[in-house]
Design an enzyme around this catalytic site. Sequence first.
Site, PDB file in Angstrom:
ATOM      1  N   GLU A  82     -59.146  40.746 -29.085  1.00  0.00           N
ATOM      2  CA  GLU A  82     -59.532  40.166 -27.708  1.00  0.00           C
ATOM      3  C   GLU A  82     -60.669  41.485 -27.667  1.00  0.00           C
ATOM      4  O   GLU A  82     -59.773  43.171 -27.486  1.00  0.00           O
ATOM      5  CB  GLU A  82     -59.578  39.457 -27.380  1.00  0.00           C
ATOM      6  CG  GLU A  82     -58.698  38.410 -26.925  1.00  0.00           C
ATOM      7  CD  GLU A  82     -59.804  37.235 -27.273  1.00  0.00           C
ATOM      8  OE1 GLU A  82     -60.740  37.480 -27.026  1.00  0.00           O
ATOM      9  OE2 GLU A  82     -59.756  36.348 -27.054  1.00  0.00           O
ATOM     10  N   ARG A  92     -60.318  24.924 -17.018  1.00  0.00           N
ATOM     11  CA  ARG A  92     -60.845  23.642 -17.135  1.00  0.00           C
ATOM     12  C   ARG A  92     -59.679  22.724 -17.063  1.00  0.00           C
ATOM     13  O   ARG A  92     -59.672  21.375 -16.393  1.00  0.00           O
ATOM     14  CB  ARG A  92     -60.833  24.047 -18.669  1.00  0.00           C
ATOM     15  CG  ARG A  92     -61.810  22.667 -19.308  1.00  0.00           C
ATOM     16  CD  ARG A  92     -62.000  22.816 -20.470  1.00  0.00           C
ATOM     17  NE  ARG A  92     -60.948  22.972 -21.384  1.00  0.00           N
ATOM     18  CZ  ARG A  92     -59.795  22.555 -21.586  1.00  0.00           C
ATOM     19  NH1 ARG A  92     -59.931  21.271 -21.875  1.00  0.00           N
ATOM     20  NH2 ARG A  92     -59.159  23.500 -22.801  1.00  0.00           N
ATOM     21  N   CYS A 145     -55.335  33.568 -19.477  1.00  0.00           N
ATOM     22  CA  CYS A 145     -55.705  34.752 -20.890  1.00  0.00           C
ATOM     23  C   CYS A 145     -56.234  35.755 -20.912  1.00  0.00           C
ATOM     24  O   CYS A 145     -56.179  36.866 -19.876  1.00  0.00           O
ATOM     25  CB  CYS A 145     -55.430  34.072 -22.188  1.00  0.00           C
ATOM     26  SG  CYS A 145     -54.115  33.404 -22.211  1.00  0.00           S
ATOM     27  N   HIS A 174     -55.161  36.349 -29.196  1.00  0.00           N
ATOM     28  CA  HIS A 174     -55.447  34.812 -29.282  1.00  0.00           C
ATOM     29  C   HIS A 174     -55.241  35.028 -30.450  1.00  0.00           C
ATOM     30  O   HIS A 174     -55.426  34.750 -31.569  1.00  0.00           O
ATOM     31  CB  HIS A 174     -56.582  34.547 -28.829  1.00  0.00           C
ATOM     32  CG  HIS A 174     -56.840  33.569 -27.373  1.00  0.00           C
ATOM     33  ND1 HIS A 174     -57.807  34.015 -26.501  1.00  0.00           N
ATOM     34  CD2 HIS A 174     -55.884  33.760 -26.314  1.00  0.00           C
ATOM     35  CE1 HIS A 174     -57.895  34.119 -25.616  1.00  0.00           C
ATOM     36  NE2 HIS A 174     -56.409  33.233 -25.401  1.00  0.00           N
TER      37      HIS A 174
HETATM   38  N1  PCA Z   1     -53.592  30.263 -23.375  1.00  0.00           N
HETATM   39  C1  PCA Z   1     -54.521  29.958 -22.219  1.00  0.00           C
HETATM   40  C2  PCA Z   1     -53.307  30.051 -21.597  1.00  0.00           C
HETATM   41  C3  PCA Z   1     -52.125  30.483 -22.283  1.00  0.00           C
HETATM   42  C4  PCA Z   1     -51.834  30.565 -23.006  1.00  0.00           C
HETATM   43  O1  PCA Z   1     -51.038  30.002 -24.018  1.00  0.00           O
HETATM   44  C5  PCA Z   1     -55.192  30.734 -22.550  1.00  0.00           C
HETATM   45  O2  PCA Z   1     -56.062  31.177 -23.895  1.00  0.00           O
HETATM   46  O3  PCA Z   1     -55.836  30.996 -21.641  1.00  0.00           O
END
Ligand code: PCA
Length: 216
Positions: A82, A92, A145, A174
Amino acid sequence: MAGGVLLTGFEPFGGEASNPSWTVAEHLHGSTLADGAPVQALQLPCVFSQAWPVLQAAIAAQSPRLVLALGLAGTRTELCVERVALNWVDARIPDNAGAQPLDQPIVPEGPLAWRTRLPVKAMVQAMRAAGAPASVSYTAGTFVCNQLLFWITHTLEQAHTAGQPLPWRGGFVHVPPLPPAAGGVDLALQVAAVRAALDVAWADGPDLAQAGGTLD
Ligand code: PCA
C-alpha cells in the site's frame, strides 16, 4: 528485540475462521532477515478502537526499527504494497466489537491522505523475484486496515513535520487469500514474498525510479 522488525497480522473478521495475514506473520515470527534483524510477530484485533493502540503499545515496548502491518484483502489476487492511507473510514461490515463507523475522518484535523515512505516499488520487485504476484496499491480500503496505515503514517509524518528523526519506519501490505479460495496464493509463496519485502524495506535504500501507477 529493540531495533528489529515488528510484523503484525490481523485476527479473523467478518465471520471467517482464520486470517491469512496473521498466518503469514506467524510463520515469520522468530526468524531473522538477511542481515540478521530479528522479526517479532504480533496479532492485532480487528477493532477500530483497538488496532492502533495495541500496535502503539508494542512499538513503545519493543522499539522496532521497522513496522510492517499485514491485512487480508479477500478479493485481491496479489500481495499489494500500500502506498497511501486515506483519512477516511466507511465500514462495509461491523468490526469485531460491533462498531461500524460510516463516512467519517479518522483524524478530523488531519490531511485527507498520507503516504508511506517505504520503498514500495522495490518491495514489489522483491516479491515478484520471490515468485509471488505483487503490485503497488493506491487504496487500502476504508476499513480497519486503512485506518491502521493512516495512524502509522500520521504518526511518522507528524515527527517528520516537527523536524524530528523518524523513530521507526512503517507501512502496510494487503495479502490475498490462501488456496483453495478463489485467487488464493500459496502460504509458502506469501511468506517468502513478505520476507523478501522486509529485506528491502529494512535496507532503507531509495525506491526504484520506474514507471508504475494505474490509469483506470
Ligand atoms: N483486513 C481488513 C481488516 C483486517 C484485515 O485483515 C481490512 O482490509 O481492512
